[in-house]
Design a protein around this motif. Structure first.
Motif, PDB file in Angstrom:
ATOM      1  N   PHE A 137       0.844  -1.361  -0.023  1.00 26.06           N
ATOM      2  CA  PHE A 137      -0.471  -0.213   0.147  1.00 26.06           C
ATOM      3  C   PHE A 137       0.369   1.305  -0.444  1.00 26.06           C
ATOM      4  CE2 PHE A 137      -2.923  -3.187   1.965  1.00 26.06           C
ATOM      5  CZ  PHE A 137      -4.720  -2.940   0.352  1.00 26.06           C
ATOM      6  N   HIS A 138       0.119   2.098  -0.169  1.00 25.51           N
ATOM      7  CA  HIS A 138       1.185   4.012  -0.449  1.00 25.51           C
ATOM      8  C   HIS A 138      -0.152   4.599  -0.751  1.00 25.51           C
ATOM      9  CE1 HIS A 138       4.012   1.328  -2.521  1.00 25.51           C
ATOM     10  NE2 HIS A 138       3.657   0.195  -3.273  1.00 25.51           N
ATOM     11  N   PHE A 139       0.601   5.890   0.291  1.00 23.71           N
ATOM     12  CA  PHE A 139      -0.632   7.062   0.473  1.00 23.71           C
ATOM     13  C   PHE A 139       0.605   7.840  -0.111  1.00 23.71           C
ATOM     14  CE2 PHE A 139      -1.816   3.761   3.571  1.00 23.71           C
ATOM     15  CZ  PHE A 139      -3.423   4.495   3.848  1.00 23.71           C
ATOM     16  N   TYR A 140      -0.907   9.275  -0.974  1.00 25.42           N
ATOM     17  CA  TYR A 140       0.187  10.493  -1.617  1.00 25.42           C
ATOM     18  C   TYR A 140      -1.006  11.537  -0.934  1.00 25.42           C
ATOM     19  CZ  TYR A 140       1.476   6.654  -4.489  1.00 25.42           C
ATOM     20  OH  TYR A 140       1.322   5.050  -5.152  1.00 25.42           O
ATOM     21  N   LYS A 141       0.098  12.597  -0.897  1.00 20.96           N
ATOM     22  CA  LYS A 141      -1.322  13.997  -0.929  1.00 20.96           C
ATOM     23  C   LYS A 141      -0.251  15.146  -2.223  1.00 20.96           C
ATOM     24  CE  LYS A 141      -0.413  18.346   2.182  1.00 20.96           C
ATOM     25  NZ  LYS A 141       0.025  18.962   1.156  1.00 20.96           N
ATOM     26  N   GLU A 142      -1.661  15.694  -2.695  1.00 20.09           N
ATOM     27  CA  GLU A 142      -1.380  15.968  -3.917  1.00 20.09           C
ATOM     28  C   GLU A 142      -0.321  14.853  -4.851  1.00 20.09           C
ATOM     29  OE1 GLU A 142      -3.422  18.155  -3.831  1.00 20.09           O
ATOM     30  OE2 GLU A 142      -3.520  19.048  -1.886  1.00 20.09           O
ATOM     31  N   LYS A 143      -0.662  13.799  -5.151  1.00 24.11           N
ATOM     32  CA  LYS A 143       0.290  12.377  -5.865  1.00 24.11           C
ATOM     33  C   LYS A 143       1.460  12.589  -5.604  1.00 24.11           C
ATOM     34  CE  LYS A 143      -3.399  13.485  -9.636  1.00 24.11           C
ATOM     35  NZ  LYS A 143      -3.453  13.596 -11.126  1.00 24.11           N
ATOM     36  N   VAL A 144       1.495  12.865  -4.567  1.00 26.04           N
ATOM     37  CA  VAL A 144       3.347  12.665  -4.101  1.00 26.04           C
ATOM     38  C   VAL A 144       2.977  12.083  -2.591  1.00 26.04           C
ATOM     39  CG1 VAL A 144       5.759  13.620  -2.898  1.00 26.04           C
ATOM     40  CG2 VAL A 144       4.335  14.494  -5.069  1.00 26.04           C
ATOM     41  N   GLU A 145       3.984  10.172  -2.847  1.00 25.93           N
ATOM     42  CA  GLU A 145       3.532   9.270  -2.086  1.00 25.93           C
ATOM     43  C   GLU A 145       3.837   9.752  -0.765  1.00 25.93           C
ATOM     44  OE1 GLU A 145       4.889   4.930  -1.107  1.00 25.93           O
ATOM     45  OE2 GLU A 145       5.736   6.340  -2.736  1.00 25.93           O
ATOM     46  N   VAL A 146       3.707   9.875   0.172  1.00 30.17           N
ATOM     47  CA  VAL A 146       4.085  10.396   1.976  1.00 30.17           C
ATOM     48  C   VAL A 146       4.718   9.308   2.992  1.00 30.17           C
ATOM     49  CG1 VAL A 146       2.550  10.925   4.125  1.00 30.17           C
ATOM     50  CG2 VAL A 146       1.879  11.750   1.665  1.00 30.17           C
ATOM     51  N   ASN A 169       0.840  22.573   7.341  1.00 31.14           N
ATOM     52  CA  ASN A 169       0.969  22.773   6.280  1.00 31.14           C
ATOM     53  C   ASN A 169       0.757  20.458   5.367  1.00 31.14           C
ATOM     54  OD1 ASN A 169       2.732  20.474   7.544  1.00 31.14           O
ATOM     55  ND2 ASN A 169       4.582  21.808   6.850  1.00 31.14           N
ATOM     56  N   LEU A 170      -0.365  20.036   6.532  1.00 34.97           N
ATOM     57  CA  LEU A 170      -0.513  19.315   6.052  1.00 34.97           C
ATOM     58  C   LEU A 170      -2.131  18.931   4.975  1.00 34.97           C
ATOM     59  CD1 LEU A 170       0.217  16.188   6.554  1.00 34.97           C
ATOM     60  CD2 LEU A 170      -1.638  16.105   8.148  1.00 34.97           C
ATOM     61  N   THR A 171      -2.168  20.078   5.491  1.00 33.81           N
ATOM     62  CA  THR A 171      -3.950  21.073   4.060  1.00 33.81           C
ATOM     63  C   THR A 171      -3.926  20.303   2.962  1.00 33.81           C
ATOM     64  OG1 THR A 171      -4.505  22.108   6.000  1.00 33.81           O
ATOM     65  CG2 THR A 171      -5.777  22.144   3.706  1.00 33.81           C
ATOM     66  N   GLY A 172      -4.700  19.365   1.946  1.00 32.13           N
ATOM     67  CA  GLY A 172      -4.666  18.936   0.802  1.00 32.13           C
ATOM     68  C   GLY A 172      -6.152  17.682   0.902  1.00 32.13           C
ATOM     69  N   ASN A 173      -5.550  17.097  -0.488  1.00 31.41           N
ATOM     70  CA  ASN A 173      -5.963  16.062  -1.036  1.00 31.41           C
ATOM     71  C   ASN A 173      -5.162  15.269  -0.667  1.00 31.41           C
ATOM     72  OD1 ASN A 173      -8.640  17.452  -1.791  1.00 31.41           O
ATOM     73  ND2 ASN A 173      -7.476  18.941  -3.090  1.00 31.41           N
ATOM     74  N   PHE A 174      -5.301  13.960   0.125  1.00 30.40           N
ATOM     75  CA  PHE A 174      -5.381  12.836  -0.536  1.00 30.40           C
ATOM     76  C   PHE A 174      -5.488  11.435  -0.953  1.00 30.40           C
ATOM     77  CE2 PHE A 174      -3.559  14.782   3.348  1.00 30.40           C
ATOM     78  CZ  PHE A 174      -2.158  14.668   4.080  1.00 30.40           C
ATOM     79  N   THR A 175      -4.648  10.403  -1.346  1.00 27.95           N
ATOM     80  CA  THR A 175      -5.742   9.497  -2.106  1.00 27.95           C
ATOM     81  C   THR A 175      -4.924   8.157  -1.163  1.00 27.95           C
ATOM     82  OG1 THR A 175      -4.006  10.175  -3.953  1.00 27.95           O
ATOM     83  CG2 THR A 175      -6.355  10.820  -4.316  1.00 27.95           C
ATOM     84  N   CYS A 176      -5.026   7.074  -1.874  1.00 26.63           N
ATOM     85  CA  CYS A 176      -4.137   5.834  -1.648  1.00 26.63           C
ATOM     86  C   CYS A 176      -4.029   5.353  -3.164  1.00 26.63           C
ATOM     87  CB  CYS A 176      -4.840   5.634  -0.516  1.00 26.63           C
ATOM     88  SG  CYS A 176      -6.152   4.132  -0.474  1.00 26.63           S
ATOM     89  N   GLY A 177      -3.487   3.905  -3.171  1.00 27.61           N
ATOM     90  CA  GLY A 177      -2.809   3.124  -3.600  1.00 27.61           C
ATOM     91  C   GLY A 177      -2.610   1.838  -3.177  1.00 27.61           C
ATOM     92  N   TYR A 178      -2.599   0.204  -3.869  1.00 24.68           N
ATOM     93  CA  TYR A 178      -1.609  -0.555  -3.681  1.00 24.68           C
ATOM     94  C   TYR A 178      -1.166  -1.236  -5.168  1.00 24.68           C
ATOM     95  CZ  TYR A 178      -5.838  -3.165  -4.977  1.00 24.68           C
ATOM     96  OH  TYR A 178      -7.258  -3.462  -5.942  1.00 24.68           O
ATOM     97  N   GLU A 179      -0.388  -2.004  -4.600  1.00 19.28           N
ATOM     98  CA  GLU A 179       0.278  -2.788  -6.065  1.00 19.28           C
ATOM     99  C   GLU A 179       0.466  -4.288  -5.786  1.00 19.28           C
ATOM    100  OE1 GLU A 179       4.678  -1.401  -6.817  1.00 19.28           O
ATOM    101  OE2 GLU A 179       4.260  -0.959  -4.937  1.00 19.28           O
ATOM    102  N   GLU A 180      -0.184  -4.552  -6.861  1.00 24.53           N
ATOM    103  CA  GLU A 180      -0.458  -6.060  -6.433  1.00 24.53           C
ATOM    104  C   GLU A 180       0.414  -7.408  -7.335  1.00 24.53           C
ATOM    105  OE1 GLU A 180      -5.144  -7.269  -5.960  1.00 24.53           O
ATOM    106  OE2 GLU A 180      -4.459  -7.788  -8.305  1.00 24.53           O
ATOM    107  N   ASN A 181       1.277  -8.244  -7.204  1.00 25.90           N
ATOM    108  CA  ASN A 181       1.962  -9.505  -7.237  1.00 25.90           C
ATOM    109  C   ASN A 181       1.070 -10.371  -7.628  1.00 25.90           C
ATOM    110  OD1 ASN A 181       4.156 -10.971  -7.411  1.00 25.90           O
ATOM    111  ND2 ASN A 181       5.373 -10.416  -5.960  1.00 25.90           N
ATOM    112  N   VAL A 182       1.253  -9.722  -9.786  1.00 17.06           N
ATOM    113  CA  VAL A 182       0.919 -10.753 -10.201  1.00 17.06           C
ATOM    114  C   VAL A 182       2.508 -11.449 -11.497  1.00 17.06           C
ATOM    115  CG1 VAL A 182      -0.710 -11.121 -12.459  1.00 17.06           C
ATOM    116  CG2 VAL A 182      -0.612  -9.595 -10.399  1.00 17.06           C
ATOM    117  N   GLU A 183       1.868 -12.823 -11.276  1.00 18.98           N
ATOM    118  CA  GLU A 183       3.232 -13.079 -12.438  1.00 18.98           C
ATOM    119  C   GLU A 183       4.693 -12.607 -11.484  1.00 18.98           C
ATOM    120  OE1 GLU A 183       2.238 -13.815 -16.436  1.00 18.98           O
ATOM    121  OE2 GLU A 183       1.059 -14.258 -16.084  1.00 18.98           O
ATOM    122  N   GLY A 184       4.555 -12.524 -10.479  1.00 18.51           N
ATOM    123  CA  GLY A 184       6.611 -12.199  -9.862  1.00 18.51           C
ATOM    124  C   GLY A 184       5.924 -10.742 -10.768  1.00 18.51           C
ATOM    125  N   ARG A 185       5.261  -9.797 -10.935  1.00 17.32           N
ATOM    126  CA  ARG A 185       5.568  -8.144 -10.763  1.00 17.32           C
ATOM    127  C   ARG A 185       4.529  -7.296 -10.093  1.00 17.32           C
ATOM    128  NH1 ARG A 185       5.010  -7.271 -16.853  1.00 17.32           N
ATOM    129  NH2 ARG A 185       6.369  -8.547 -17.110  1.00 17.32           N
TER     130      ARG A 185
END
Length: 362
Positions: A137-146, A169-185
């Motif tokens: 998992f990864h978290f982002y603030k204004e599309k920059v990983e935190v 300065n933590l004020t802003g838009n947050f998003t999150c995403g994840y990576e999934e291991n598929v066939e070793g990638r």
């Protein structure tokens, strides 16, 4: 037009993953005309023109998403005997299947409101759809990983993202995403919907008003206090104090009413010797915590007993009577003195008239 070319794809796979490299090879048949180049076409709308005199050309690209999949074909161009360019028939179609990004996760917070106060912790929850693949998992603030000043806790298909002490300065838009291991990638998911976070400064002290404005009230007469908060971004609780000690909400003869960002504390009958310095405070519900603001400036309230008022009234009455009697006495004295002076003047006038008459001379 010239006959179609032969098209092949390498490597051959039933489904391609994001990040794969695909090579499409286009081979023109033998012809007397000179080759001028090739064109590669995709059903997603892209086309690439390549100028070359070779009869074989391989076009390679990296798969970035589903748009790189679909039906593909190629053609070639020649110069005919009239020295004009002529495009060949289109090759047979090849279909490329691309596995899409993993679906987007859901991002939530530990609070029903997206507003918090500086210094308070913030907890984000990133939940991915159910699945057996390994995830990161990864978290982002204004599309920059935190990555700094945070704690990341992973468990199955979810992750907790904790900011121990929020700052402005933590004020802003947050998003999150994840990576999934598929066939070793590791394949990245789509990002979650953005969640706006607003960090505010701690609340300023409230303002306290008293009615009557003079702060002087008679015993058993009503008066009330009004406490006005500096803002209404959160759920509020009000507290009132006398000489630094909180007045219990169930104080006999009192009643409290809240109206948005202010509260009124009523005394239907002012208790005896209940004067002093009054103040108020406000608490804000930030997340699951109630934060207290500094207390307001103190307001002095004086409660006068009825026994203190009677001598004052009596003294005023006696003073008024004394003043009135003095005025009457002064008027009498003035009249008396005026009468005596007038009588003496009249006697002197009569004497003069008697002396001047014939009888007076004899």
């Amino acid at each position: 037009p010239p006959p179609p070319p032969n098209i092949t794809v390498m490597p051959e796979k039933i489904q391609y993953l994001i990040g794969d490299t695909i090579s499409i090879r286009c081979v023109a048949p033998w012809t007397k005309e000179k080759i001028q180049g090739f064109q590669f076409l995709g059903t997603s709308g892209w086309a690439v023109d390549v100028r070359t005199m070779r009869r074989t050309y391989t076009y390679s690209f990296n798969v970035t998403g589903p748009k790189d999949g679909g039906v593909h074909a190629c053609t070639y161009s020649v110069i005919n005997r009239f020295r004009r360019p002529l495009r060949s028939q289109e090759s047979k179609s090849i279909f490329i299947s691309v596995k899409d990004h993993p679906p987007q996760p859901t991002l939530t917070m530990n609070s029903s409101t997206k507003i918090t106060v500086e210094g308070q912790p913030i907890v984000f929850f990133c939940v991915a759809p159910a699945g057996d693949a390994k995830r990161r998992f990864h978290f982002y603030k204004e599309k920059v990983e935190v990555t700094k000043e945070v704690d990341l806790i992973l468990k199955d298909t979810k992750a907790w993202f904790q900011v121990m002490e929020s700052h402005l300065n933590l004020t802003g838009n947050f998003t999150c995403g994840y990576e999934e291991n598929v066939e070793g990638r590791w394949i990245s998911s789509y990002l979650s919907h953005a969640l706006e976070v607003i960090v505010k400064e701690p609340a300023s002290p409230p303002h306290l008003e008293v009615d009557p404005p003079t702060g002087v009230v008679s015993e058993d007469h009503p008066f009330h206090l009004t406490c006005v908060a500096s803002r209404d971004d959160f759920k509020l609780r009000f507290r009132f104090y006398r000489n630094g000690v909180e007045i219990p909400p169930d104080q006999p003869g009192t009643k409290t009413k809240n109206f948005g960002n202010f509260s009124e504390f009523f005394f239907s009958q002012s208790p005896r010797r209940f004067g002093g310095k009054f103040s108020c405070g406000v608490e804000e519900e930030v997340g699951t915590t109630w934060l207290s603001s500094p207390q307001s400036e103190a307001v002095e309230v004086t409660v006068k007993a009825r026994s203190q008022l009677i001598p004052l009234v009596a003294g005023c009455v006696i003073g008024a009577v004394t003043l009135l009697l003095g005025l009457l006495l002064a008027v009498c004295l003035c009249r008396r003195r005026g009468g005596e002076s007038w009588g003496r003047s009249l006697d002197q006038k009569k004497r003069k008239e008697t002396v001047g008459s014939p009888r007076g001379r004899r």
